[in-house]
Scaffold this motif. Structure first.
Motif, PDB file in Angstrom:
ATOM      1  N   PRO A 190      -9.385 -11.965  21.522  1.00  7.76           N
ATOM      2  CA  PRO A 190      -8.755 -10.807  22.160  1.00  7.76           C
ATOM      3  C   PRO A 190      -9.573  -9.531  22.041  1.00  7.76           C
ATOM      4  O   PRO A 190      -9.532  -8.669  22.923  1.00  7.76           O
ATOM      5  N   ALA A 191     -10.345  -9.410  20.961  1.00 14.23           N
ATOM      6  CA  ALA A 191     -11.147  -8.210  20.771  1.00 14.23           C
ATOM      7  C   ALA A 191     -12.289  -8.119  21.773  1.00 14.23           C
ATOM      8  O   ALA A 191     -12.847  -7.038  21.998  1.00 14.23           O
ATOM      9  N   ARG A 192     -12.640  -9.237  22.413  1.00 16.79           N
ATOM     10  CA  ARG A 192     -13.740  -9.243  23.364  1.00 16.79           C
ATOM     11  C   ARG A 192     -13.268  -9.077  24.809  1.00 16.79           C
ATOM     12  O   ARG A 192     -14.086  -9.074  25.724  1.00 16.79           O
ATOM     13  N   ILE A 193     -11.958  -8.973  25.018  1.00 15.07           N
ATOM     14  CA  ILE A 193     -11.444  -8.711  26.359  1.00 15.07           C
ATOM     15  C   ILE A 193     -11.693  -7.238  26.695  1.00 15.07           C
ATOM     16  O   ILE A 193     -11.218  -6.341  25.993  1.00 15.07           O
ATOM     17  N   ARG A 194     -12.463  -6.992  27.744  1.00 17.70           N
ATOM     18  CA  ARG A 194     -12.794  -5.618  28.122  1.00 17.70           C
ATOM     19  C   ARG A 194     -11.781  -5.082  29.121  1.00 17.70           C
ATOM     20  O   ARG A 194     -11.399  -5.780  30.067  1.00 17.70           O
ATOM     21  N   VAL A 195     -11.348  -3.841  28.927  1.00 18.12           N
ATOM     22  CA  VAL A 195     -10.355  -3.201  29.788  1.00 18.12           C
ATOM     23  C   VAL A 195     -11.011  -2.037  30.518  1.00 18.12           C
ATOM     24  O   VAL A 195     -11.534  -1.114  29.884  1.00 18.12           O
ATOM     25  N   LEU A 196     -10.983  -2.075  31.851  1.00 21.49           N
ATOM     26  CA  LEU A 196     -11.554  -1.011  32.679  1.00 21.49           C
ATOM     27  C   LEU A 196     -10.424  -0.180  33.258  1.00 21.49           C
ATOM     28  O   LEU A 196      -9.573  -0.695  33.979  1.00 21.49           O
ATOM     29  N   ARG A 197     -10.424   1.117  32.937  1.00 24.75           N
ATOM     30  CA  ARG A 197      -9.366   2.016  33.381  1.00 24.75           C
ATOM     31  C   ARG A 197      -9.893   2.940  34.469  1.00 24.75           C
ATOM     32  O   ARG A 197     -11.026   3.386  34.430  1.00 24.75           O
ATOM     33  N   GLY A 198      -9.049   3.242  35.447  1.00 27.89           N
ATOM     34  CA  GLY A 198      -9.450   4.136  36.517  1.00 27.89           C
ATOM     35  C   GLY A 198      -8.370   4.308  37.564  1.00 27.89           C
ATOM     36  O   GLY A 198      -8.209   5.381  38.140  1.00 27.89           O
ATOM     37  N   HIS A 199      -7.593   3.252  37.814  1.00 25.26           N
ATOM     38  CA  HIS A 199      -6.497   3.346  38.776  1.00 25.26           C
ATOM     39  C   HIS A 199      -5.296   4.045  38.139  1.00 25.26           C
ATOM     40  O   HIS A 199      -4.950   3.784  36.986  1.00 25.26           O
ATOM     41  N   GLN A 200      -4.659   4.910  38.914  1.00 27.48           N
ATOM     42  CA  GLN A 200      -3.491   5.622  38.413  1.00 27.48           C
ATOM     43  C   GLN A 200      -2.221   4.791  38.551  1.00 27.48           C
ATOM     44  O   GLN A 200      -1.265   4.981  37.805  1.00 27.48           O
ATOM     45  N   LEU A 201      -2.191   3.896  39.526  1.00 29.80           N
ATOM     46  CA  LEU A 201      -1.030   3.045  39.777  1.00 29.80           C
ATOM     47  C   LEU A 201      -1.432   1.578  39.632  1.00 29.80           C
ATOM     48  O   LEU A 201      -2.623   1.265  39.494  1.00 29.80           O
ATOM     49  N   PRO A 202      -0.458   0.660  39.656  1.00 26.52           N
ATOM     50  CA  PRO A 202      -0.774  -0.755  39.405  1.00 26.52           C
ATOM     51  C   PRO A 202      -1.866  -1.316  40.312  1.00 26.52           C
ATOM     52  O   PRO A 202      -1.883  -1.075  41.520  1.00 26.52           O
ATOM     53  N   VAL A 203      -2.768  -2.077  39.707  1.00 28.18           N
ATOM     54  CA  VAL A 203      -3.806  -2.776  40.464  1.00 28.18           C
ATOM     55  C   VAL A 203      -3.144  -3.891  41.268  1.00 28.18           C
ATOM     56  O   VAL A 203      -2.338  -4.662  40.736  1.00 28.18           O
ATOM     57  N   THR A 204      -3.452  -3.969  42.545  1.00 29.02           N
ATOM     58  CA  THR A 204      -2.822  -4.951  43.426  1.00 29.02           C
ATOM     59  C   THR A 204      -3.749  -6.109  43.783  1.00 29.02           C
ATOM     60  O   THR A 204      -3.282  -7.219  44.046  1.00 29.02           O
ATOM     61  N   CYS A 205      -5.065  -5.869  43.828  1.00 30.05           N
ATOM     62  CA  CYS A 205      -5.976  -6.927  44.260  1.00 30.05           C
ATOM     63  C   CYS A 205      -7.388  -6.622  43.765  1.00 30.05           C
ATOM     64  O   CYS A 205      -7.735  -5.471  43.483  1.00 30.05           O
ATOM     65  N   LEU A 206      -8.182  -7.673  43.672  1.00 30.31           N
ATOM     66  CA  LEU A 206      -9.583  -7.510  43.282  1.00 30.31           C
ATOM     67  C   LEU A 206     -10.384  -8.714  43.760  1.00 30.31           C
ATOM     68  O   LEU A 206      -9.841  -9.782  44.038  1.00 30.31           O
ATOM     69  N   VAL A 207     -11.695  -8.519  43.861  1.00 28.69           N
ATOM     70  CA  VAL A 207     -12.629  -9.615  44.128  1.00 28.69           C
ATOM     71  C   VAL A 207     -13.876  -9.385  43.290  1.00 28.69           C
ATOM     72  O   VAL A 207     -14.140  -8.271  42.833  1.00 28.69           O
ATOM     73  N   ILE A 208     -14.643 -10.453  43.100  1.00 28.67           N
ATOM     74  CA  ILE A 208     -15.909 -10.388  42.372  1.00 28.67           C
ATOM     75  C   ILE A 208     -17.027 -10.670  43.360  1.00 28.67           C
ATOM     76  O   ILE A 208     -16.910 -11.565  44.208  1.00 28.67           O
ATOM     77  N   SER A 209     -18.105  -9.918  43.285  1.00 25.82           N
ATOM     78  CA  SER A 209     -19.235 -10.155  44.186  1.00 25.82           C
ATOM     79  C   SER A 209     -19.809 -11.547  43.932  1.00 25.82           C
ATOM     80  O   SER A 209     -19.712 -12.069  42.824  1.00 25.82           O
ATOM     81  N   PRO A 210     -20.410 -12.170  44.949  1.00 28.77           N
ATOM     82  CA  PRO A 210     -20.910 -13.542  44.785  1.00 28.77           C
ATOM     83  C   PRO A 210     -21.915 -13.716  43.666  1.00 28.77           C
ATOM     84  O   PRO A 210     -22.029 -14.803  43.095  1.00 28.77           O
TER      85      PRO A 210
END
Length: 429
Positions: free
Chosen positions: A84-104
């Protein structure tokens, strides 16, 4: 006779080529179970039983896909519980994140949220830096600024990493240059919120799904509309596609999953969930997984109308005003062409699953603690990390609010043991 009739009713229509492929794969799987597949048996021995059925071409396809393809890579054997200590958390959105994708190339993460802003790509995976922000605006001002003016519900990236597509509640699809964050085009045509997007692998053909109950096909390179497909009886909540000219959709409360064959202008209908089907993803060209608000997780084969495996109350139950109700499955992800799945809910954890016994069984591998609504999940192409879009609310509504949750993106490392290939896992690495 009754059993044969029932089995025949469960079989969906398939082309002669698909039948040949299915029969050849079935035969090879039987050989593997008997320990006759590794090392590979002589060509003549494998070919002889199928000559009478005219399945020579099917044999070649199945041999390539079953033995030489990553479709049977057993990555679930290599996954260890993450620290759990290695899970990285990226903050920036003010409201709930709805979707994401990862580049190929697994270098960048694109994400969006209910605040309408598009933080494009430019979360860099290695450093966690936010590289680019496209702000939103007020409804009706889309032509005067770059971003969306309403909640972004879905996104997709082309397999060459060139184009990014985003869809919002205001019926719009925006096309972006993924490298420069520049908006290239706006597609209009849907009559309600755009809820699902997917690029056909290896092409710039884009499929979109909407709450208006239809699927549309677009040519992004030409900025052109192609056609519209109808069939669902309720809002479409999810969509996915791979290399073939077809896509799959989740039909919300109409209780169906559908496979759309674009050239044939036909569709196959699958039923199995009891609640609203909220998310769907293809595992490979022959199998898919879906999740519903009745808490069930379903594993499907594209030649059967009913699920091959069904895990009920996959994330357990919650006490709601004295009533025991299952936790909704709000996100599913599949590591392409492997046996590894992930599911998200608001139960306090992300679960990893193994597809066992020829995709006819679902086995829970481990729980990864994560507080909040898991609204989106994506595996990296290499399978070494999993990304979760987390929010205090569900991406489609405000039925509950988890105050202690952080609106964020979580990068979960998936340690893998280095194992030598074995006869039980051909093609594994």
């Amino acid at each position: 006779g009754r059993r044969r009739r029932e089995a025949a009713e469960e079989e969906v229509e398939e082309t002669p080529q698909e039948k040949k492929l299915r029969l050849a794969k079935q035969y090879l799987e039987e050989l593997r179970q008997l320990g006759e597949c590794c090392p590979a048996p002589p060509f003549c021995q494998l070919l002889a039983p199928w000559r009478s059925q005219g399945a020579v071409l099917g044999y070649f396809c199945a041999w390539g896909r079953v033995l030489g393809s990553p479709a049977h890579i057993l990555l679930s054997l290599q996954v260890q519980p993450p620290n759990p200590a290695r899970i990285r958390v990226l903050r920036g959105h003010q409201l709930p994140v709805t979707c994401l994708v990862i580049s190929p190339d697994d270098r960048f993460i694109f994400s969006s949220s209910k605040d309408g802003s598009l933080i494009k790509c430019k979360w860099e995976v290695d450093s966690g830096k936010r590289l680019c922000v496209v702000p939103g605006g007020k409804k009706g001002t889309e032509e005067r600024h770059m971003g969306h003016a309403s909640q972004v519900l879905c996104m997709a990236i082309s397999s060459d990493g060139k184009y990014l597509a985003t869809g919002d509640r205001n019926k719009l699809i925006m096309i972006w240059d993924a490298a420069t964050c520049k908006r290239l085009h706006i597609f209009t045509g849907h009559r309600d919120a755009v809820s699902g997007l997917s690029f056909r692998k290896g092409t710039h053909q884009l499929y979109s799904a909407s709450h208006d109950r239809c699927v549309k096909v677009w040519d992004v390179a030409e900025n052109a509309y192609v056609e519209t497909l109808f069939g669902h009886q309720d809002v479409i909540t999810g969509l996915d596609s791979l290399s073939r000219e077809r896509c799959v959709t989740a039909g919300g409360r109409d209780g169906t999953v559908r496979l759309w064959k674009i050239p044939e202008e036909s569709q196959l209908v699958f039923s199995g969930h009891q609640g609203s089907i909220d998310c769907i993803q293809l595992i490979n060209e022959e199998h898919m997984v879906s999740g519903a608000d009745d808490g069930s997780l379903a594993l499907w084969g594209l030649t059967k109308k009913k699920p091959l495996a069904l895990a009920r109350q996959a994330h357990g139950e919650q006490d709601t005003q004295g009533l025991q109700q299952p936790y909704w499955i709000s996100a599913v992800a599949a590591l392409r062409n492997s046996d590894l799945l992930a599911t998200g809910s608001h139960s306090g954890s992300v679960k990893l699953w193994k597809c066992g016994e020829g995709f006819r069984k679902l086995e829970c591998l481990l729980d990864i603690p994560l507080v909040g609504f898991v609204n989106s999940l994506k595996f990296s192409a290499a399978g070494d990390f999993l990304v979760a879009g987390v929010g205090q609310e569900h991406r489609l509504g405000r039925w509950w609010r988890i105050k202690e949750a952080k609106n964020s993106i979580c990068i979960i490392p998936l340690k893998q043991k280095t194992t030598a290939p074995s006869p039980e896992s051909p093609g594994s690495s």
